[in-house]
Design a protein around this motif. Structure first.
Motif, PDB file in Angstrom:
ATOM      1  N   ASP A 147      12.987 -10.380  -1.714  1.00  0.00           N
ATOM      2  CA  ASP A 147      13.179  -8.948  -1.915  1.00  0.00           C
ATOM      3  C   ASP A 147      12.094  -8.371  -2.818  1.00  0.00           C
ATOM      4  OD1 ASP A 147      15.419  -8.829  -0.316  1.00  0.00           O
ATOM      5  OD2 ASP A 147      16.827  -9.104  -1.968  1.00  0.00           O
ATOM      6  N   ARG A 148      11.723  -9.117  -3.852  1.00  0.00           N
ATOM      7  CA  ARG A 148      10.704  -8.630  -4.781  1.00  0.00           C
ATOM      8  C   ARG A 148       9.314  -8.649  -4.145  1.00  0.00           C
ATOM      9  NH1 ARG A 148      12.520  -5.371  -8.715  1.00  0.00           N
ATOM     10  NH2 ARG A 148      14.297  -6.268  -9.822  1.00  0.00           N
ATOM     11  N   ILE A 149       9.026  -9.667  -3.332  1.00  0.00           N
ATOM     12  CA  ILE A 149       7.732  -9.690  -2.644  1.00  0.00           C
ATOM     13  C   ILE A 149       7.666  -8.565  -1.631  1.00  0.00           C
ATOM     14  CG2 ILE A 149       6.160 -11.058  -1.219  1.00  0.00           C
ATOM     15  CD1 ILE A 149       6.529 -12.034  -4.136  1.00  0.00           C
ATOM     16  N   ARG A 150       8.767  -8.312  -0.961  1.00  0.00           N
ATOM     17  CA  ARG A 150       8.841  -7.169  -0.032  1.00  0.00           C
ATOM     18  C   ARG A 150       8.554  -5.862  -0.788  1.00  0.00           C
ATOM     19  NH1 ARG A 150      11.608  -6.640   4.913  1.00  0.00           N
ATOM     20  NH2 ARG A 150      12.432  -8.738   4.596  1.00  0.00           N
ATOM     21  N   GLN A 151       9.084  -5.750  -2.001  1.00  0.00           N
ATOM     22  CA  GLN A 151       8.845  -4.576  -2.828  1.00  0.00           C
ATOM     23  C   GLN A 151       7.356  -4.398  -3.121  1.00  0.00           C
ATOM     24  OE1 GLN A 151      11.042  -4.692  -6.514  1.00  0.00           O
ATOM     25  NE2 GLN A 151       9.912  -3.012  -7.433  1.00  0.00           N
ATOM     26  N   VAL A 152       6.665  -5.495  -3.406  1.00  0.00           N
ATOM     27  CA  VAL A 152       5.234  -5.434  -3.697  1.00  0.00           C
ATOM     28  C   VAL A 152       4.445  -4.995  -2.463  1.00  0.00           C
ATOM     29  CG1 VAL A 152       3.198  -6.773  -4.353  1.00  0.00           C
ATOM     30  CG2 VAL A 152       5.373  -7.154  -5.537  1.00  0.00           C
ATOM     31  N   VAL A 153       4.727  -5.608  -1.327  1.00  0.00           N
ATOM     32  CA  VAL A 153       4.020  -5.254  -0.090  1.00  0.00           C
ATOM     33  C   VAL A 153       4.258  -3.779   0.252  1.00  0.00           C
ATOM     34  CG1 VAL A 153       3.735  -5.741   2.366  1.00  0.00           C
ATOM     35  CG2 VAL A 153       4.173  -7.619   0.774  1.00  0.00           C
ATOM     36  N   SER A 154       5.490  -3.329   0.113  1.00  0.00           N
ATOM     37  CA  SER A 154       5.824  -1.933   0.404  1.00  0.00           C
ATOM     38  C   SER A 154       5.073  -0.993  -0.535  1.00  0.00           C
ATOM     39  CB  SER A 154       7.333  -1.705   0.290  1.00  0.00           C
ATOM     40  OG  SER A 154       8.036  -2.455   1.253  1.00  0.00           O
ATOM     41  N   ASN A 155       4.945  -1.394  -1.791  1.00  0.00           N
ATOM     42  CA  ASN A 155       4.227  -0.572  -2.763  1.00  0.00           C
ATOM     43  C   ASN A 155       2.745  -0.481  -2.417  1.00  0.00           C
ATOM     44  OD1 ASN A 155       2.597  -0.585  -5.602  1.00  0.00           O
ATOM     45  ND2 ASN A 155       4.375   0.758  -5.666  1.00  0.00           N
ATOM     46  N   TYR A 156       2.132  -1.617  -2.094  1.00  0.00           N
ATOM     47  CA  TYR A 156       0.727  -1.605  -1.684  1.00  0.00           C
ATOM     48  C   TYR A 156       0.521  -0.695  -0.474  1.00  0.00           C
ATOM     49  CZ  TYR A 156      -0.851  -5.646  -4.559  1.00  0.00           C
ATOM     50  OH  TYR A 156      -1.223  -6.483  -5.573  1.00  0.00           O
ATOM     51  N   LEU A 157       1.425  -0.829   0.508  1.00  0.00           N
ATOM     52  CA  LEU A 157       1.303  -0.035   1.727  1.00  0.00           C
ATOM     53  C   LEU A 157       1.475   1.458   1.467  1.00  0.00           C
ATOM     54  CD1 LEU A 157       3.120  -1.870   4.675  1.00  0.00           C
ATOM     55  CD2 LEU A 157       0.752  -1.083   4.587  1.00  0.00           C
ATOM     56  N   SER A 158       2.485   1.813   0.702  1.00  0.00           N
ATOM     57  CA  SER A 158       2.743   3.234   0.452  1.00  0.00           C
ATOM     58  C   SER A 158       1.587   3.866  -0.322  1.00  0.00           C
ATOM     59  CB  SER A 158       4.070   3.428  -0.293  1.00  0.00           C
ATOM     60  OG  SER A 158       4.041   2.802  -1.558  1.00  0.00           O
ATOM     61  N   ASN A 159       0.982   3.113  -1.261  1.00  0.00           N
ATOM     62  CA  ASN A 159      -0.180   3.625  -1.986  1.00  0.00           C
ATOM     63  C   ASN A 159      -1.364   3.841  -1.050  1.00  0.00           C
ATOM     64  OD1 ASN A 159       1.006   3.805  -4.478  1.00  0.00           O
ATOM     65  ND2 ASN A 159      -0.029   2.046  -5.361  1.00  0.00           N
ATOM     66  N   ALA A 160      -1.601   2.866  -0.172  1.00  0.00           N
ATOM     67  CA  ALA A 160      -2.724   2.978   0.769  1.00  0.00           C
ATOM     68  C   ALA A 160      -2.552   4.195   1.675  1.00  0.00           C
ATOM     69  CB  ALA A 160      -2.829   1.705   1.602  1.00  0.00           C
ATOM     70  N   LEU A 161      -1.337   4.427   2.128  1.00  0.00           N
ATOM     71  CA  LEU A 161      -1.066   5.573   2.991  1.00  0.00           C
ATOM     72  C   LEU A 161      -1.175   6.885   2.218  1.00  0.00           C
ATOM     73  CD1 LEU A 161       1.982   4.057   4.897  1.00  0.00           C
ATOM     74  CD2 LEU A 161      -0.245   4.574   5.902  1.00  0.00           C
ATOM     75  N   LYS A 162      -0.710   6.863   0.998  1.00  0.00           N
ATOM     76  CA  LYS A 162      -0.682   8.079   0.186  1.00  0.00           C
ATOM     77  C   LYS A 162      -2.089   8.574  -0.154  1.00  0.00           C
ATOM     78  CE  LYS A 162       2.258   8.191  -3.251  1.00  0.00           C
ATOM     79  NZ  LYS A 162       2.869   7.992  -4.593  1.00  0.00           N
ATOM     80  N   TYR A 163      -3.004   7.638  -0.450  1.00  0.00           N
ATOM     81  CA  TYR A 163      -4.317   8.035  -0.941  1.00  0.00           C
ATOM     82  C   TYR A 163      -5.415   7.992   0.117  1.00  0.00           C
ATOM     83  CZ  TYR A 163      -2.077   7.915  -5.464  1.00  0.00           C
ATOM     84  OH  TYR A 163      -1.236   8.155  -6.518  1.00  0.00           O
ATOM     85  N   SER A 164      -5.042   7.924   1.379  1.00  0.00           N
ATOM     86  CA  SER A 164      -6.034   7.994   2.455  1.00  0.00           C
ATOM     87  C   SER A 164      -5.631   9.078   3.443  1.00  0.00           C
ATOM     88  CB  SER A 164      -6.160   6.635   3.164  1.00  0.00           C
ATOM     89  OG  SER A 164      -4.931   6.236   3.734  1.00  0.00           O
TER      90      SER A 164
END
Length: 216
Positions: free
Chosen positions: A105-122
């Protein structure tokens, strides 16, 4: 509940007067915005609770043996469902089964965070690339965007609590945030014998990554 009830009514729109149909569509738009706002508030509260637990050394982790590749695929599918207009490219430079011993669950949280940041700032027209690479005794998960990139000074500070890189504007989605996501991600990974990092060049995007040891 209200959204479900409204969805049932909209399924019967052929039998509804046009004015009622339009009003229901407006109400649905309001409900969707309210739902997004609640979701953002929940994420902010969760981030504050997580960072408090981390710095009180009370963050609970529940390691289990699982296939990281399966989990990455699920996260990408979930994100694609949430943002169907964006292009997500998954590259697997690893076997279909990569076993790790970590809190899924915590690793999923990290991957989701990386993805949401990438989408947000591009830009919405730019793809986001997710890669899984096998590196001897470790596995690396990388998320690359084509956003504005970070200066060397910003790269040094990006993992700090509450840090938000100056001059980096949100390109798509919400700008609401506390500057905690990457800090929490780093703590989650490092407390499971992993490492985090990034490669970035101003004007040429960023690649955020983390490594986890392979299960023995």
């Amino acid at each position: 509940f209200a959204n479900r009830q409204l969805a049932r009514l909209l399924l019967q729109q052929e039998s509804l007067p046009e004015t009622i149909d339009k009003q229901l569509s407006i109400v649905k738009g309001h409900l969707n915005r309210t739902e997004r706002q609640i979701g953002m508030q929940n994420r902010l509260v969760s981030d504050l609770l997580d960072v408090s637990r981390i710095h009180a050394d009370r963050l609970e982790l529940h390691p289990e043996l699982y296939n990281l590749v399966t989990m990455i695929r699920e996260v990408v599918e979930d994100q694609h469902y949430l943002t169907p207009q964006r292009t997500l490219e998954l590259s697997l430079n690893a076997p279909d089964e990569v076993l790790v011993l970590a809190d899924s669950d915590r690793i999923r949280q990290v991957v989701s965070n990386y993805l949401s940041n990438a989408l947000k700032y591009s830009e919405a027209s730019k793809p986001v690339q997710i890669s899984v690479d096998l590196l001897d005794t470790e596995v690396r998960v990388s998320v690359r965007d084509e956003g504005p990139g970070l200066t060397p000074e910003q790269q040094q500070r990006i993992w700090e609590r509450f840090y938000r890189a100056p001059g980096i504007e949100v390109r798509t989605g919400s700008g609401v945030g506390l500057g905690l996501g990457l800090h929490i991600s780093r703590m989650i990974i490092e407390r499971q014998s992993g490492r985090v990092g990034l490669q970035s060049t101003p004007g040429r995007g960023s690649t955020f990554w983390f490594n986890l040891p392979l299960a023995e």
